[in-house]
Scaffold this motif. Structure first.
Motif, PDB file in Angstrom:
ATOM      1  N   LEU A 189     -31.045  78.236 -80.328  1.00  0.00           N
ATOM      2  CA  LEU A 189     -31.001  79.233 -79.261  1.00  0.00           C
ATOM      3  C   LEU A 189     -30.130  78.784 -78.098  1.00  0.00           C
ATOM      4  N   ARG A 190     -29.907  77.484 -77.964  1.00  0.00           N
ATOM      5  CA  ARG A 190     -29.061  76.963 -76.892  1.00  0.00           C
ATOM      6  C   ARG A 190     -27.622  76.726 -77.329  1.00  0.00           C
ATOM      7  N   GLY A 191     -27.245  77.295 -78.460  1.00  0.00           N
ATOM      8  CA  GLY A 191     -25.852  77.293 -78.860  1.00  0.00           C
ATOM      9  C   GLY A 191     -25.443  76.182 -79.800  1.00  0.00           C
ATOM     10  N   ALA A 192     -26.347  75.280 -80.201  1.00  0.00           N
ATOM     11  CA  ALA A 192     -25.994  74.211 -81.127  1.00  0.00           C
ATOM     12  C   ALA A 192     -25.856  74.776 -82.540  1.00  0.00           C
ATOM     13  N   THR A 193     -24.853  74.311 -83.263  1.00  0.00           N
ATOM     14  CA  THR A 193     -24.652  74.735 -84.644  1.00  0.00           C
ATOM     15  C   THR A 193     -25.470  73.852 -85.583  1.00  0.00           C
ATOM     16  N   PRO A 194     -25.765  74.321 -86.796  1.00  0.00           N
ATOM     17  CA  PRO A 194     -26.479  73.456 -87.749  1.00  0.00           C
ATOM     18  C   PRO A 194     -25.764  72.137 -88.005  1.00  0.00           C
ATOM     19  N   ALA A 195     -24.434  72.140 -88.040  1.00  0.00           N
ATOM     20  CA  ALA A 195     -23.698  70.893 -88.269  1.00  0.00           C
ATOM     21  C   ALA A 195     -23.889  69.916 -87.114  1.00  0.00           C
ATOM     22  N   GLN A 196     -23.899  70.413 -85.876  1.00  0.00           N
ATOM     23  CA  GLN A 196     -24.114  69.538 -84.725  1.00  0.00           C
ATOM     24  C   GLN A 196     -25.522  68.948 -84.746  1.00  0.00           C
ATOM     25  N   ILE A 197     -26.514  69.756 -85.094  1.00  0.00           N
ATOM     26  CA  ILE A 197     -27.889  69.259 -85.168  1.00  0.00           C
ATOM     27  C   ILE A 197     -28.009  68.190 -86.253  1.00  0.00           C
ATOM     28  N   THR A 198     -27.384  68.429 -87.408  1.00  0.00           N
ATOM     29  CA  THR A 198     -27.444  67.462 -88.500  1.00  0.00           C
ATOM     30  C   THR A 198     -26.807  66.135 -88.103  1.00  0.00           C
ATOM     31  N   ARG A 199     -25.655  66.181 -87.431  1.00  0.00           N
ATOM     32  CA  ARG A 199     -25.002  64.937 -87.011  1.00  0.00           C
ATOM     33  C   ARG A 199     -25.872  64.166 -86.020  1.00  0.00           C
ATOM     34  N   THR A 200     -26.506  64.864 -85.084  1.00  0.00           N
ATOM     35  CA  THR A 200     -27.333  64.191 -84.085  1.00  0.00           C
ATOM     36  C   THR A 200     -28.563  63.548 -84.721  1.00  0.00           C
ATOM     37  N   LEU A 201     -29.154  64.201 -85.712  1.00  0.00           N
ATOM     38  CA  LEU A 201     -30.383  63.694 -86.325  1.00  0.00           C
ATOM     39  C   LEU A 201     -30.129  62.578 -87.340  1.00  0.00           C
ATOM     40  N   THR A 202     -28.913  62.474 -87.880  1.00  0.00           N
ATOM     41  CA  THR A 202     -28.656  61.494 -88.939  1.00  0.00           C
ATOM     42  C   THR A 202     -27.776  60.338 -88.499  1.00  0.00           C
ATOM     43  N   ALA A 203     -27.229  60.363 -87.279  1.00  0.00           N
ATOM     44  CA  ALA A 203     -26.319  59.301 -86.847  1.00  0.00           C
ATOM     45  C   ALA A 203     -27.108  58.050 -86.458  1.00  0.00           C
ATOM     46  N   GLY A 204     -26.638  56.887 -86.937  1.00  0.00           N
ATOM     47  CA  GLY A 204     -27.205  55.603 -86.516  1.00  0.00           C
ATOM     48  C   GLY A 204     -28.659  55.402 -86.857  1.00  0.00           C
ATOM     49  N   LEU A 205     -29.104  55.835 -88.026  1.00  0.00           N
ATOM     50  CA  LEU A 205     -30.508  55.642 -88.405  1.00  0.00           C
ATOM     51  C   LEU A 205     -30.776  54.164 -88.690  1.00  0.00           C
ATOM     52  N   PRO A 206     -32.001  53.669 -88.388  1.00  0.00           N
ATOM     53  CA  PRO A 206     -32.306  52.256 -88.639  1.00  0.00           C
ATOM     54  C   PRO A 206     -32.325  51.957 -90.125  1.00  0.00           C
ATOM     55  N   GLN A 207     -32.018  50.715 -90.451  1.00  0.00           N
ATOM     56  CA  GLN A 207     -32.040  50.248 -91.827  1.00  0.00           C
ATOM     57  C   GLN A 207     -33.031  49.101 -91.959  1.00  0.00           C
ATOM     58  N   PRO A 208     -34.095  49.216 -92.746  1.00  0.00           N
ATOM     59  CA  PRO A 208     -34.488  50.433 -93.454  1.00  0.00           C
ATOM     60  C   PRO A 208     -35.442  51.261 -92.619  1.00  0.00           C
ATOM     61  N   LEU A 209     -35.764  52.469 -93.117  1.00  0.00           N
ATOM     62  CA  LEU A 209     -36.805  53.288 -92.495  1.00  0.00           C
ATOM     63  C   LEU A 209     -38.154  52.823 -93.033  1.00  0.00           C
ATOM     64  N   THR A 210     -39.015  52.348 -92.150  1.00  0.00           N
ATOM     65  CA  THR A 210     -40.295  51.787 -92.588  1.00  0.00           C
ATOM     66  C   THR A 210     -41.455  52.747 -92.422  1.00  0.00           C
ATOM     67  N   HIS A 211     -41.200  53.965 -91.985  1.00  0.00           N
ATOM     68  CA  HIS A 211     -42.269  54.943 -91.827  1.00  0.00           C
ATOM     69  C   HIS A 211     -41.686  56.329 -92.066  1.00  0.00           C
ATOM     70  N   ARG A 212     -42.542  57.311 -92.061  1.00  0.00           N
ATOM     71  CA  ARG A 212     -42.089  58.675 -92.290  1.00  0.00           C
ATOM     72  C   ARG A 212     -41.033  59.062 -91.249  1.00  0.00           C
ATOM     73  N   PRO A 213     -39.932  59.719 -91.676  1.00  0.00           N
ATOM     74  CA  PRO A 213     -38.849  60.012 -90.730  1.00  0.00           C
ATOM     75  C   PRO A 213     -39.171  61.140 -89.760  1.00  0.00           C
ATOM     76  N   ALA A 214     -40.289  61.848 -89.934  1.00  0.00           N
ATOM     77  CA  ALA A 214     -40.575  62.989 -89.075  1.00  0.00           C
ATOM     78  C   ALA A 214     -40.723  62.572 -87.614  1.00  0.00           C
ATOM     79  N   ARG A 215     -41.340  61.402 -87.357  1.00  0.00           N
ATOM     80  CA  ARG A 215     -41.506  60.952 -85.967  1.00  0.00           C
ATOM     81  C   ARG A 215     -40.168  60.658 -85.317  1.00  0.00           C
ATOM     82  N   LEU A 216     -39.249  60.039 -86.062  1.00  0.00           N
ATOM     83  CA  LEU A 216     -37.920  59.740 -85.521  1.00  0.00           C
ATOM     84  C   LEU A 216     -37.147  61.022 -85.248  1.00  0.00           C
TER      85      LEU A 216
END
Length: 280
Positions: A189-216
């Motif tokens: 609703l604030r003008g972000a595109t799906p591609a922009q949201i995907t890049r923000t949520l997936t950039a620089g994720l920790p290695q490894p993920l030790t818990h469910r990713p929903a909290r992150l």
């Protein structure tokens, strides 16, 4: 060199004891003799034998033991419930959130006995860190009107489900998608595109993920929320165009401006006001 000493009871278990001088770990009988799963005792003994600073995760433990991640998680949960283990979320200098395992040699020990200092919670340096797609607003903004076209609530689940295509670790359950969808709606609703949201949520994720990713994902959707769209300026009010300039159809000599009249005042028998008619 270790010297063995054999004790010979009349019946039952016999011990062949040895005096250790290096490469050994002291464990409480309370832990070793606890009833329940042998996996829990094994995981506890293995963690207590590791030196400080050793990377620990469910996946690493599952690669070391023959048991899978489900039994390893159950063992860690039992150790945490009994006071042998604590898991703390710490933020590294690069802004990623990681899990720190604190293992206690005596259950319910004070946190200072573990000799583990959580990483400082420092803000990401603006010059070196990967900047978010949008800055976080300083105050909760007023909700923006929903854009015309496809409803945002129909696109939000598709954005969340599509994250697994970018990183297979971001596999969300139906309940997690339902809980995160309203936050994605706000971004859309604030003008972000799906591609922009995907890049923000997936950039620089920790290695490894030790818990469910929903909290992150919930943390990034909350902290990197874009500001609301500015209100659209009203269209400018243009002056009305002047009436068309035409030649009098009576005398064919006078030029007049009128949207309705085709004859000049003289031809209509009316007096001439100044500057209303032009003669060739």
């Amino acid at each position: 060199m270790a010297t063995a000493k054999v004790s010979a009871p009349a019946s039952g278990l016999r011990h062949v004891r040895a005096k250790h001088t290096k490469n050994f770990t002291i464990l409480l009988n309370q832990l070793l003799q606890r009833p329940g799963s042998a996996v829990t005792v094994g995981v506890a003994g293995y963690l207590l034998s590791l030196p400080e600073g050793t990377p620990v995760s469910v996946e690493r433990l599952a690669r070391h033991f023959a048991e899978g991640t489900t039994r390893i998680r159950r063992a860690l949960n039992e150790l945490e419930a009994e006071g042998y283990l604590a898991r703390e979320l710490v933020r590294a200098a690069d802004g990623t959130v990681r899990t720190c395992y604190v293992v206690y040699h005596r259950p319910q020990a004070a946190a200072t006995d573990a000799h583990v200092v959580p990483a400082p919670r420092t803000r990401r340096p603006p010059a070196k860190a990967r900047a978010p797609e949008f800055p976080a607003p300083s105050a909760p903004p007023a909700p923006a009107p929903e854009p015309e076209g496809e409803a945002a609530s129909e696109r939000a689940p598709a954005v969340l489900v599509g994250l697994r295509d970018r990183d297979p670790r971001l596999y969300l359950s139906e309940r997690e998608v339902r809980e995160l969808a309203p936050a994605v709606d706000t971004w859309l609703l604030r003008g972000a595109t799906p591609a922009q949201i995907t890049r923000t949520l997936t950039a620089g994720l920790p290695q490894p993920l030790t818990h469910r990713p929903a909290r992150l994902l919930a943390f990034r959707l909350r902290e990197f929320l874009p500001p609301p769209l500015p209100a659209a300026d009203p269209p400018p009010v243009l002056p009305a165009p002047p009436p068309p300039l035409r030649t009098c159809t009576g005398c064919h000599e006078v030029m007049l401006r009128s949207a309705t009249q085709t004859r000049c005042r003289a031809c209509r028998g009316e007096p001439w006001p100044g500057g209303q008619a032009l003669r060739d």
